[in-house]
Design an enzyme around this catalytic site. Sequence first.
Site, PDB file in Angstrom:
ATOM      1  N   TYR A  91      74.210  71.909  21.441  1.00 14.01           N
ATOM      2  CA  TYR A  91      73.650  73.207  21.827  1.00 14.01           C
ATOM      3  C   TYR A  91      74.488  73.799  22.949  1.00 14.01           C
ATOM      4  O   TYR A  91      75.235  73.077  23.644  1.00 14.01           O
ATOM      5  CB  TYR A  91      72.175  73.080  22.226  1.00 14.01           C
TER       6      TYR A  91
ATOM      7  N   ASP B 297      36.023  63.240  10.941  1.00 11.29           N
ATOM      8  CA  ASP B 297      34.961  63.117   9.944  1.00 11.29           C
ATOM      9  C   ASP B 297      34.858  61.656   9.559  1.00 11.29           C
ATOM     10  O   ASP B 297      35.859  60.962   9.422  1.00 11.29           O
ATOM     11  CB  ASP B 297      35.168  64.041   8.735  1.00 11.29           C
TER      12      ASP B 297
ATOM     13  N   HIS C  76      71.541  61.724  28.050  1.00  7.28           N
ATOM     14  CA  HIS C  76      71.985  62.744  27.104  1.00  7.28           C
ATOM     15  C   HIS C  76      73.080  63.527  27.805  1.00  7.28           C
ATOM     16  O   HIS C  76      72.953  63.881  28.976  1.00  7.28           O
ATOM     17  CB  HIS C  76      70.752  63.570  26.738  1.00  7.28           C
TER      18      HIS C  76
HETATM   19  P1  FAD Z   1      60.889  65.153  36.250  1.00  7.86           P
HETATM   20  O1  FAD Z   1      61.541  66.442  36.448  1.00  7.86           O
HETATM   21  O2  FAD Z   1      61.758  63.975  36.084  1.00  7.86           O
HETATM   22  O3  FAD Z   1      59.895  64.950  37.432  1.00  7.86           O
HETATM   23  C1  FAD Z   1      59.284  63.716  37.713  1.00  7.86           C
HETATM   24  C2  FAD Z   1      59.288  63.525  39.197  1.00  7.86           C
HETATM   25  O4  FAD Z   1      58.537  62.383  39.518  1.00  7.86           O
HETATM   26  C3  FAD Z   1      60.677  63.305  39.751  1.00  7.86           C
HETATM   27  O5  FAD Z   1      61.018  64.343  40.624  1.00  7.86           O
HETATM   28  C4  FAD Z   1      60.586  61.953  40.415  1.00  7.86           C
HETATM   29  O6  FAD Z   1      61.329  61.869  41.600  1.00  7.86           O
HETATM   30  C5  FAD Z   1      59.108  61.813  40.664  1.00  7.86           C
HETATM   31  N1  FAD Z   1      58.711  60.405  40.781  1.00  7.86           N
HETATM   32  C6  FAD Z   1      58.980  59.426  39.914  1.00  7.86           C
HETATM   33  N2  FAD Z   1      58.508  58.253  40.362  1.00  7.86           N
HETATM   34  C7  FAD Z   1      57.914  58.514  41.547  1.00  7.86           C
HETATM   35  C8  FAD Z   1      57.255  57.707  42.511  1.00  7.86           C
HETATM   36  N3  FAD Z   1      57.107  56.377  42.345  1.00  7.86           N
HETATM   37  N4  FAD Z   1      56.766  58.305  43.615  1.00  7.86           N
HETATM   38  C9  FAD Z   1      56.905  59.637  43.796  1.00  7.86           C
HETATM   39  N5  FAD Z   1      57.543  60.441  42.929  1.00  7.86           N
HETATM   40  C10 FAD Z   1      58.039  59.884  41.814  1.00  7.86           C
HETATM   41  N6  FAD Z   1      64.232  70.410  28.291  1.00  7.86           N
HETATM   42  C11 FAD Z   1      64.105  71.626  27.750  1.00  7.86           C
HETATM   43  O7  FAD Z   1      62.994  72.061  27.487  1.00  7.86           O
HETATM   44  N7  FAD Z   1      65.194  72.399  27.467  1.00  7.86           N
HETATM   45  C12 FAD Z   1      66.440  71.966  27.736  1.00  7.86           C
HETATM   46  O8  FAD Z   1      67.416  72.671  27.479  1.00  7.86           O
HETATM   47  C13 FAD Z   1      66.611  70.678  28.288  1.00  7.86           C
HETATM   48  N8  FAD Z   1      67.846  70.198  28.520  1.00  7.86           N
HETATM   49  C14 FAD Z   1      67.986  68.997  29.130  1.00  7.86           C
HETATM   50  C15 FAD Z   1      69.259  68.569  29.430  1.00  7.86           C
HETATM   51  C16 FAD Z   1      69.455  67.383  30.103  1.00  7.86           C
HETATM   52  C17 FAD Z   1      70.835  66.946  30.438  1.00  7.86           C
HETATM   53  C18 FAD Z   1      68.332  66.596  30.458  1.00  7.86           C
HETATM   54  C19 FAD Z   1      68.480  65.320  31.173  1.00  7.86           C
HETATM   55  C20 FAD Z   1      67.055  67.005  30.112  1.00  7.86           C
HETATM   56  C21 FAD Z   1      66.869  68.207  29.447  1.00  7.86           C
HETATM   57  N9  FAD Z   1      65.608  68.661  29.107  1.00  7.86           N
HETATM   58  C22 FAD Z   1      65.453  69.912  28.565  1.00  7.86           C
HETATM   59  C23 FAD Z   1      64.406  67.843  29.326  1.00  7.86           C
HETATM   60  C24 FAD Z   1      63.697  68.225  30.594  1.00  7.86           C
HETATM   61  O9  FAD Z   1      64.608  68.270  31.631  1.00  7.86           O
HETATM   62  C25 FAD Z   1      62.615  67.234  30.949  1.00  7.86           C
HETATM   63  O10 FAD Z   1      61.879  66.925  29.806  1.00  7.86           O
HETATM   64  C26 FAD Z   1      61.680  67.790  32.018  1.00  7.86           C
HETATM   65  O11 FAD Z   1      62.417  68.282  33.083  1.00  7.86           O
HETATM   66  C27 FAD Z   1      60.735  66.727  32.507  1.00  7.86           C
HETATM   67  O12 FAD Z   1      59.980  67.244  33.566  1.00  7.86           O
HETATM   68  P2  FAD Z   1      58.991  66.298  34.383  1.00  7.86           P
HETATM   69  O13 FAD Z   1      58.370  67.122  35.433  1.00  7.86           O
HETATM   70  O14 FAD Z   1      58.120  65.598  33.444  1.00  7.86           O
HETATM   71  O15 FAD Z   1      59.925  65.153  34.973  1.00  7.86           O
HETATM   72  N1  THG Z   2      36.283  56.346   2.985  1.00  7.72           N
HETATM   73  C1  THG Z   2      35.517  55.904   3.971  1.00  7.72           C
HETATM   74  N2  THG Z   2      35.502  56.465   5.181  1.00  7.72           N
HETATM   75  C2  THG Z   2      36.312  57.526   5.453  1.00  7.72           C
HETATM   76  C3  THG Z   2      37.133  58.043   4.446  1.00  7.72           C
HETATM   77  C4  THG Z   2      37.116  57.420   3.179  1.00  7.72           C
HETATM   78  N3  THG Z   2      36.326  58.068   6.691  1.00  7.72           N
HETATM   79  C5  THG Z   2      37.361  58.982   7.044  1.00  7.72           C
HETATM   80  C6  THG Z   2      37.667  59.915   5.923  1.00  7.72           C
HETATM   81  N4  THG Z   2      37.923  59.145   4.718  1.00  7.72           N
HETATM   82  C7  THG Z   2      36.458  60.795   5.712  1.00  7.72           C
HETATM   83  N5  THG Z   2      36.650  61.780   4.694  1.00  7.72           N
HETATM   84  C8  THG Z   2      35.877  61.890   3.584  1.00  7.72           C
HETATM   85  C9  THG Z   2      35.880  63.091   2.918  1.00  7.72           C
HETATM   86  C10 THG Z   2      35.055  63.286   1.829  1.00  7.72           C
HETATM   87  C11 THG Z   2      34.221  62.275   1.394  1.00  7.72           C
HETATM   88  C12 THG Z   2      34.243  61.056   2.017  1.00  7.72           C
HETATM   89  C13 THG Z   2      35.065  60.860   3.121  1.00  7.72           C
HETATM   90  C14 THG Z   2      33.263  62.508   0.279  1.00  7.72           C
HETATM   91  N6  THG Z   2      32.621  63.685   0.264  1.00  7.72           N
HETATM   92  C15 THG Z   2      31.669  64.056  -0.767  1.00  7.72           C
HETATM   93  C16 THG Z   2      31.663  65.559  -0.910  1.00  7.72           C
HETATM   94  O1  THG Z   2      32.136  66.255  -0.034  1.00  7.72           O
HETATM   95  O2  THG Z   2      31.168  65.998  -1.928  1.00  7.72           O
HETATM   96  C17 THG Z   2      30.270  63.574  -0.453  1.00  7.72           C
HETATM   97  C18 THG Z   2      29.668  64.175   0.754  1.00  7.72           C
HETATM   98  C19 THG Z   2      28.185  63.858   0.875  1.00  7.72           C
HETATM   99  O3  THG Z   2      27.565  63.442  -0.101  1.00  7.72           O
HETATM  100  O4  THG Z   2      27.681  64.067   1.983  1.00  7.72           O
HETATM  101  O5  THG Z   2      33.057  61.651  -0.540  1.00  7.72           O
HETATM  102  O6  THG Z   2      37.864  57.790   2.251  1.00  7.72           O
HETATM  103  N7  THG Z   2      34.732  54.845   3.751  1.00  7.72           N
END
Ligand code: FAD
Ligand code: THG
Length: 813
Positions: free
Chosen positions: A259, A549, A228
């Site tokens: 930005y 659920d 980026h």
């Molecule tokens: P990193 O900082 O990459 O840290 C991972 C570390 O793991 C590294 O230091 C690496 O050396 C280490 N590592 C990897 N492999 C090994 C290994 N095998 N052994 C030992 N060490 C290892 N984010 C924002 O929130 N705001 C921003 O404005 C923003 N701007 C950005 C602009 C740019 C140009 C870029 C590139 C990124 C930007 N980001 C921004 C994103 C942000 O920088 C990253 O998402 C964040 O820094 C990731 O942090 P991290 O600790 O996960 O990774």
């Molecule tokens: N069908 C089946 N499984 C499911 C869903 C489904 N699992 C995940 C999700 N959907 C679960 N959610 C619901 C929500 C409501 C009901 C069934 C599954 C339902 N409720 C009745 C009530 O609240 O009146 C009966 C409850 C009871 O008698 O205890 O029917 O879509 N297979």
Amino acid sequence: MSHTRENPRVVVIGAGIVGCSLADELTARGWTDVTVLEQGPLPAPGGSTSHAPGLVFRTSPSKTLAEFAKYTVEKFSSLQVDGVPCFDPVGGLELATTPERLAELHRRAGYAASWGIRGEIVGPARCKELWPLIDESIVLGGFHTPDDGLARALLAARAQMERAITRGARFLDRHTVTGIERQDGRVTGVVTDRGTFPADHVVSAAGFWGPVIGRMAGVDVPLQPLAHQYARTRPLPELSGASAEATRPILRFQDRDLYFREHADRIGIGSYAHRPLPVDPFAVLPYDEARARDMDMPSSYPFTEEDWAPSWEDCRALMPALRASEIEEGFNGVFSFTPDGMPVLGEARELRGFWLAEAVWVTHSAGVAKAVAEWMVNGRPSLDLHECDHTRFEEAQRSPSYVRERGSQQFVEVYDVIHPLQPMEQPRPLRVSPFYARQQQLGAYFLEGGGWERPHWYEANASLVDALGPLPERDAWSARHWSPIAAAEARATREKVALYDMTPLRRLEVTGPGALDFLDRMTTNNLRKKPGAVTYTLLLDDSGGIRSDLTVARLAPDRFQVGANSPADLDWLTRHAPDDVQIRDITSGTCCIGVWGPAARALVQPLTREDFSHEGFGYFRAKQAHLGHVPVTAMRLSYVGELGWELYTSADLGLRLWDTLWEAGQELGVIAAGRSAFNSLRLEKGYRAWGTDMTDEHSPYEAGLGFAVRLDKEFTGRGALSPDITRRLTPLLLDDPAAVVLSKEPVYVDGAPAGYVTSASYGYTLGRCVAYAWLPAGLATGTGVHIEYFGEKVPATVAEEPLFDPKMTRIRR
Ligand code: FAD
Ligand code: THG
């Protein structure tokens, strides 16, 4: 077992912002035996953190991401190094230069209000006041968030590292991890070029190197590194004399994927406007080699001028002062993108004790570290993490090509205006049900979920719309991915009979001598019923939060079919299952049709010798039957609140099942109906959708699901349950029959934000839009509230559940 010891040995891989923050959060919780291994030199080891410009915009459609960001700001604000604070609250400003963007900013202001972030929509003059260099004549408005700002990422990393060290952590730089040791499905140590480190827990905080570490552990890390562009201008005369690093808000110009921030008298500019530049994490150079090749660091590639050129014109249009300036330096910096734009967190399915804290922005870093530390130490994070849990990905979403395509697409869309229903475009179709060909013939309008093609309505039903009478006009936004045909399909389901493709509904088969005891212990309702019973029941975590659920059908003494929600359910159950229980996800090999509506019995009964009468086949019962040539498992239940059955069969027979039902239903006026009608009907009935309406942040009583909890038995989470509630999933009806909202809008009680909408849909039977919202408990039925939709206050009233058919006369007959 060593990993259950009081102070387990933890090895964190990577000392970027995430690794440092995690060491701090773990040691703060008493896990002080923490070793952080880093391949590069500290304190700027050369990962993404080493060049992050540190903009922190907290507002997001995701409540979880907003919570992470709020915590990061709070924490960094309390940290400093040599008197320099780690967070600079200069505020944030997002600009709109098109009406669509201005509308989007209103929506974002709504998210901010929902999640408790201060912000307001401002006019062009105020934008100019906040950022004097912009040409306000092209600006229609802005969204100003005064508490956003700049994180000093490297400083914050250092502050957290130093604090962790005072509590006993050690940081070893110039240690490259080359292998992960394991035994009996558990991690036991980390191998580096300078020796092996025994460990009870290992966390991969390796940033975009995640897939490389993952491969060493045999663990999938679905992220794609992309470069980026970030550049700085020459000093600008307009900013000369600036002593502070920055005084103006961090700035976003999303209409041009740009930005901006100040660097004293220079401006730093980041662009997402260029083509995706994927990087192979396996081919990234080690630190010293990168330096030897004239790269600043391994994560920083040479600036490609040609990609920058169009953006530079856009910058100059927004800030005329830049016409007299130039770019002084720039680079293509690498960081992680995931298929859905969310982080990848949690203990690996494949290897116990091996944790992921991957694909995390600086913005979310401290919040993520806190959540992962809580998860490791307490067994559970205090925030709902289901959108971040690495188990959320389906098998079909884990291929390297999927991750690359989707990751690149996330880069492209990072600032796009995305409708909540907007489906991804590629790769599609990926998963289809056996009825796909028929659905296409009927003109299905497909959206995508979990990789599945899911019909939302069928153009074949267009002729039914005229008979409905006039429907309220929709605004352009809520009319997207919507059709009046959904209203006709809902009506046909209430009056005749409709076929719903329920194939994507997750199905697990749980078998074995211990199956009953296991499911009974894991869930809240009474499952000790004879074969043939189906039970609605809840999966809680130890703190009583709703993990899912389920419907549990006892098909034989030792064989159950579980209707579940996300892939995390399979993971959770598998983790807890004893040796005499087997769990299998049978979703892919099977299919399901919901046959629902008053004529459902008339449709199904003639096809089978089994008794499908009310007396012979009661509500929430299951039976095996043959419908024509097709063996099915039939379950009498209905998420849409009408008489009928879910009919399951194997995938090979699915098409035959569809055709059999279709033919038999012709004289009854059967239609195929889609998810748009489905969602409307389920909200009229008040049936909750897990992950949307409730998560593990909520208790059954808060969510209105206390009826599924049997306190006269033992089950996971029981001890933590309390019937006293302070908030409640509250049904609302919009007062104006023409008004609609979608979801995540803030709800105001007595003029102040008091909660947010979880799901909403027009209730075609009720003639009103139904919205469910988390609101303070105790709001009486009839209380008037406001929902904010595009900055407008839409009146709504607290309603009494269930909104439709309270006596269940439509289902139980
Ligand atoms: P990193 O900082 O990459 O840290 C991972 C570390 O793991 C590294 O230091 C690496 O050396 C280490 N590592 C990897 N492999 C090994 C290994 N095998 N052994 C030992 N060490 C290892 N984010 C924002 O929130 N705001 C921003 O404005 C923003 N701007 C950005 C602009 C740019 C140009 C870029 C590139 C990124 C930007 N980001 C921004 C994103 C942000 O920088 C990253 O998402 C964040 O820094 C990731 O942090 P991290 O600790 O996960 O990774
Ligand atoms: N069908 C089946 N499984 C499911 C869903 C489904 N699992 C995940 C999700 N959907 C679960 N959610 C619901 C929500 C409501 C009901 C069934 C599954 C339902 N409720 C009745 C009530 O609240 O009146 C009966 C409850 C009871 O008698 O205890 O029917 O879509 N297979």
